[in-house]
Design a protein around this motif. Structure first.
Motif, mmCIF file in Angstrom:
data_model
loop_
_atom_site.group_PDB
_atom_site.id
_atom_site.type_symbol
_atom_site.label_atom_id
_atom_site.label_comp_id
_atom_site.label_asym_id
_atom_site.label_seq_id
_atom_site.Cartn_x
_atom_site.Cartn_y
_atom_site.Cartn_z
ATOM 1 N N MET A 1 100.885 30.351 -24.334
ATOM 2 C CA MET A 1 100.964 29.493 -25.497
ATOM 3 C C MET A 1 102.029 30.023 -26.449
ATOM 4 O O MET A 1 102.218 31.211 -26.570
ATOM 5 C CB MET A 1 99.601 29.485 -26.175
ATOM 6 C CG MET A 1 99.154 28.144 -26.552
ATOM 7 S SD MET A 1 97.477 28.008 -27.202
ATOM 8 C CE MET A 1 96.696 29.541 -26.910
ATOM 9 N N SER A 2 102.690 29.126 -27.130
ATOM 10 C CA SER A 2 103.705 29.540 -28.086
ATOM 11 C C SER A 2 103.042 30.204 -29.277
ATOM 12 O O SER A 2 101.854 30.046 -29.529
ATOM 13 C CB SER A 2 104.502 28.319 -28.545
ATOM 14 O OG SER A 2 103.706 27.477 -29.335
ATOM 15 N N SER A 3 103.821 30.950 -30.039
ATOM 16 C CA SER A 3 103.262 31.669 -31.177
ATOM 17 C C SER A 3 103.090 30.776 -32.402
ATOM 18 O O SER A 3 102.441 31.180 -33.354
ATOM 19 C CB SER A 3 104.155 32.857 -31.515
ATOM 20 O OG SER A 3 105.451 32.406 -31.854
ATOM 21 N N LEU A 6 99.931 25.105 -30.401
ATOM 22 C CA LEU A 6 99.644 24.630 -29.060
ATOM 23 C C LEU A 6 100.454 23.356 -28.877
ATOM 24 O O LEU A 6 100.251 22.378 -29.598
ATOM 25 C CB LEU A 6 98.150 24.343 -28.902
ATOM 26 C CG LEU A 6 97.724 23.663 -27.606
ATOM 27 C CD1 LEU A 6 97.999 24.577 -26.411
ATOM 28 C CD2 LEU A 6 96.265 23.270 -27.662
ATOM 29 N N LYS A 7 101.385 23.349 -27.932
ATOM 30 C CA LYS A 7 102.233 22.182 -27.694
ATOM 31 C C LYS A 7 101.706 21.442 -26.477
ATOM 32 O O LYS A 7 101.725 21.960 -25.364
ATOM 33 C CB LYS A 7 103.676 22.606 -27.478
ATOM 34 C CG LYS A 7 104.296 23.184 -28.733
ATOM 35 C CD LYS A 7 105.725 23.576 -28.519
ATOM 36 C CE LYS A 7 106.248 24.185 -29.811
ATOM 37 N NZ LYS A 7 107.434 24.979 -29.592
ATOM 38 N N GLU A 43 94.351 27.152 -33.102
ATOM 39 C CA GLU A 43 95.812 27.011 -33.094
ATOM 40 C C GLU A 43 96.189 25.672 -33.711
ATOM 41 O O GLU A 43 95.510 24.678 -33.484
ATOM 42 C CB GLU A 43 96.347 27.031 -31.653
ATOM 43 C CG GLU A 43 96.242 28.349 -30.948
ATOM 44 C CD GLU A 43 97.301 29.341 -31.383
ATOM 45 O OE1 GLU A 43 98.363 28.915 -31.887
ATOM 46 O OE2 GLU A 43 97.063 30.541 -31.217
ATOM 47 N N LEU A 59 106.441 21.072 -18.753
ATOM 48 C CA LEU A 59 105.466 22.150 -18.597
ATOM 49 C C LEU A 59 106.092 23.319 -17.840
ATOM 50 O O LEU A 59 105.956 24.479 -18.245
ATOM 51 C CB LEU A 59 104.232 21.637 -17.862
ATOM 52 C CG LEU A 59 103.115 22.648 -17.645
ATOM 53 C CD1 LEU A 59 102.492 23.075 -18.967
ATOM 54 C CD2 LEU A 59 102.061 22.080 -16.704
ATOM 55 N N GLY A 62 108.434 25.391 -19.951
ATOM 56 C CA GLY A 62 107.884 26.008 -21.154
ATOM 57 C C GLY A 62 108.077 25.216 -22.425
ATOM 58 O O GLY A 62 107.770 25.706 -23.510
ATOM 59 N N LYS A 63 108.579 23.986 -22.332
ATOM 60 C CA LYS A 63 108.729 23.158 -23.539
ATOM 61 C C LYS A 63 107.358 22.826 -24.128
ATOM 62 O O LYS A 63 107.216 22.680 -25.338
ATOM 63 C CB LYS A 63 109.491 21.872 -23.217
ATOM 64 C CG LYS A 63 109.670 20.968 -24.413
ATOM 65 C CD LYS A 63 110.464 19.715 -24.103
ATOM 66 C CE LYS A 63 110.574 18.863 -25.361
ATOM 67 N NZ LYS A 63 111.286 17.613 -25.115
ATOM 68 N N ILE A 64 106.358 22.678 -23.255
ATOM 69 C CA ILE A 64 104.985 22.418 -23.687
ATOM 70 C C ILE A 64 104.065 23.431 -23.017
ATOM 71 O O ILE A 64 104.419 24.047 -22.012
ATOM 72 C CB ILE A 64 104.539 20.976 -23.359
ATOM 73 C CG1 ILE A 64 104.677 20.682 -21.854
ATOM 74 C CG2 ILE A 64 105.308 19.965 -24.201
ATOM 75 C CD1 ILE A 64 104.143 19.324 -21.426
ATOM 76 N N ASP A 65 102.877 23.594 -23.605
ATOM 77 C CA ASP A 65 101.889 24.529 -23.078
ATOM 78 C C ASP A 65 100.907 23.858 -22.129
ATOM 79 O O ASP A 65 100.310 24.529 -21.287
ATOM 80 C CB ASP A 65 101.096 25.166 -24.231
ATOM 81 C CG ASP A 65 101.991 25.909 -25.198
ATOM 82 O OD1 ASP A 65 102.782 26.756 -24.748
ATOM 83 O OD2 ASP A 65 101.909 25.632 -26.415
ATOM 84 N N ALA A 66 100.712 22.553 -22.274
ATOM 85 C CA ALA A 66 99.728 21.834 -21.466
ATOM 86 C C ALA A 66 100.078 20.356 -21.430
ATOM 87 O O ALA A 66 100.775 19.849 -22.313
ATOM 88 C CB ALA A 66 98.325 22.006 -22.050
#
Length: 87
Positions: A1-3, A6-7, A43, A59, A62-66
């Motif tokens: 997950m990004s810091s 949650l994307k 988040e 996904l 890494g542009k989105i987390d889920a």
């Protein structure tokens, strides 16, 4: 997950699951699920409106987390993703 948040990726074109209200804000069953997940994880949530064909690449890069979307499981998709089995 990004810091930062949650994307979650979805295409906001499939009511009642993923859509936009008259002001362009995400809404629908999948959006509510994403909000609940972000709340559970403590988040902030960012919904990324991505064309359906771009969800898996977003996904994988890494542009989105889920992905939370009305996506059916197929053998090809199963070879590239982990699907959560509904309970």
């Amino acid at each position: 997950m990004s810091s930062t948040s949650l994307k979650v990726g979805m295409e906001l074109a499939y009511p009642p699951f993923e859509m936009q209200d008259p002001r362009g804000n995400p809404m629908g069953v999948s959006v509510d699920l994403a909000k609940a997940l972000a709340g559970y994880l403590h988040e902030p949530l960012t919904i990324e409106n991505i064309p359906f064909s771009g969800l898996i690449p977003a996904l994988k890069t890494g542009k989105i987390d889920a992905i939370i979307s009305s996506m059916t499981e197929t053998p090809e998709r199963r070879s590239r993703l982990i699907f959560r089995i509904p309970i």
